[in-house]
Design an enzyme around this catalytic site. Structure first.
Site, mmCIF file in Angstrom:
data_model
loop_
_atom_site.group_PDB
_atom_site.id
_atom_site.type_symbol
_atom_site.label_atom_id
_atom_site.label_comp_id
_atom_site.label_asym_id
_atom_site.label_seq_id
_atom_site.Cartn_x
_atom_site.Cartn_y
_atom_site.Cartn_z
ATOM 1 N N LYS A 139 -0.927 24.614 -11.896
ATOM 2 C CA LYS A 139 -1.526 24.591 -13.059
ATOM 3 C C LYS A 139 -0.565 23.765 -14.130
ATOM 4 O O LYS A 139 0.613 24.061 -14.218
ATOM 5 C CB LYS A 139 -1.534 25.938 -13.566
ATOM 6 C CG LYS A 139 -2.122 26.002 -15.230
ATOM 7 C CD LYS A 139 -1.950 27.395 -15.729
ATOM 8 C CE LYS A 139 -2.407 27.530 -17.390
ATOM 9 N NZ LYS A 139 -2.104 28.756 -17.991
ATOM 10 N N TYR A 192 3.112 27.043 -12.105
ATOM 11 C CA TYR A 192 2.752 26.793 -13.574
ATOM 12 C C TYR A 192 3.735 25.909 -14.045
ATOM 13 O O TYR A 192 5.099 26.356 -14.479
ATOM 14 C CB TYR A 192 2.398 28.116 -14.098
ATOM 15 C CG TYR A 192 2.152 27.887 -15.792
ATOM 16 C CD1 TYR A 192 1.569 26.786 -16.087
ATOM 17 C CD2 TYR A 192 2.054 29.334 -16.662
ATOM 18 C CE1 TYR A 192 0.900 26.591 -17.551
ATOM 19 C CE2 TYR A 192 1.575 29.172 -17.928
ATOM 20 C CZ TYR A 192 1.330 27.714 -18.270
ATOM 21 O OH TYR A 192 0.642 27.563 -19.724
#
EC number: 4.3.3.7
Length: 308
Positions: A172, A144
């Protein structure tokens, strides 16, 4: 456990929501409501994956025991038909390893690992952190990249190195650098997921395989349709969905933060998620009024009765 909706190019599915964590009126985690919410997101909002205990799930304020129980509840509810990804990232490598192993025990299909925040480690420290956590389980990991919260980006060279780890399979992205992301997609096998609802369609246009959304709590079916439409080659149709959802993105993401407004939006569609845990607070009346208008404009069907 194999991810039920994963594919070679989209290992965690395509439409994932970063699920809020429901609380009772006295502030305890509401596991039964979490089961119902997960079922609603999968069966009605067409999510083929859920992220549990991400930032939208108020993970900084839940205990390790609560995280594991919550994950078990969601896996029991939808784990046979949706990929369940456990947030296991912290700014402490040892603690992240413990969370990752607990997630594996609880039946998670994958891990979400955020860049270590606040400490601002150098790129070598970020690389070693992610590799150490990825080595701790047999689960695939999604990195992330969100420098607005973590304080540091994962640089392209570091992502390229991390792509060599057999269990680091996806990113992500909430860095909003489409050019750099395009370079990583072109040069590695990493699957990219939009982590920013304002850029879901732009990310698809440069090679992302799906989205990890906040507005997916109330517009997941529409985003799933946009992804399918784009992938079928109907760019104009996908653009129409993107434009239709602009007010929803504005109402949820541009006011008081995703977690606060996602819970407010859920209450407006009749799906209770309870209060926030401090330091987060509930949406104001003014914010709720604007949210209601934005959701209606964006085509979200509201409940006749607001549920809290």
């Amino acid at each position: 456990m194999a991810a039920p909706t994963g594919t070679y190019d989209a290992p965690f599915g395509r439409m994932l929501t970063a699920m809020v964590t429901p609380f009772t009126s006295d502030g305890a985690v509401d596991y039964e409501t979490a089961r119902r919410l997960a079922t609603y997101l999968v069966d009605e909002q067409r999510n083929d994956g859920l992220v549990v205990s991400g930032t939208t799930g108020e993970s900084p304020t839940t205990t390790d025991e609560e995280k594991e129980r919550l994950l078990r509840a969601v896996v029991e509810a939808v784990g046979d038909r949706a990929t369940v990804v456990a947030g296991a990232g912290t700014n402490d490598t040892h603690h992240s390893v413990e969370l990752a192993r607990a997630a594996e025990r609880a039946g998670a299909h994958g891990l979400l690992l955020v860049t270590p925040y606040y400490s601002k480690p150098p790129q070598e420290g970020i690389y070693r952190h992610f590799c150490t956590v990825a080595d701790a389980t047999a689960l695939p990991a999604m990195l992330y990249d969100i420098p607005g919260r973590s304080g540091v980006p994962i640089q392209r060279e570091t992502l390229t190195r991390l792509a060599g780890h057999e269990r680091i399979v996806a990113v992500k992205d909430a860095k909003a650098d489409l050019f750099e992301g395009s370079q990583v997609i072109a040069s590695t096998g990493l699957a990219y997921y939009s982590g920013d609802d304002t850029l879901n369609l732009p990310w698809l246009s440069v090679g992302a395989v799906g989205c990890v959304s906040v507005i997916g709590h109330v517009a997941g079916a529409e985003i799933a349709a946009m992804i399918e439409t784009y992938r079928s080659g109907d760019v104009a149709g996908a653009l129409a969905v993107h434009r239709r959802l602009l007010p929803v993105v504005s109402g949820i993401m541009m006011q008081a933060g995703g977690a606060i407004m996602a819970k407010a939006a859920l209450s407006l569609v009749g799906q209770p998620a309870g209060p926030m845990r401090p330091p987060l607070v509930e949406a104001t009346d003014e914010q709720l009024a604007r949210l209601r208008e934005d959701l209606i404009t964006g085509g979200v069907k509201l409940s006749d009765e607001v549920v809290t």
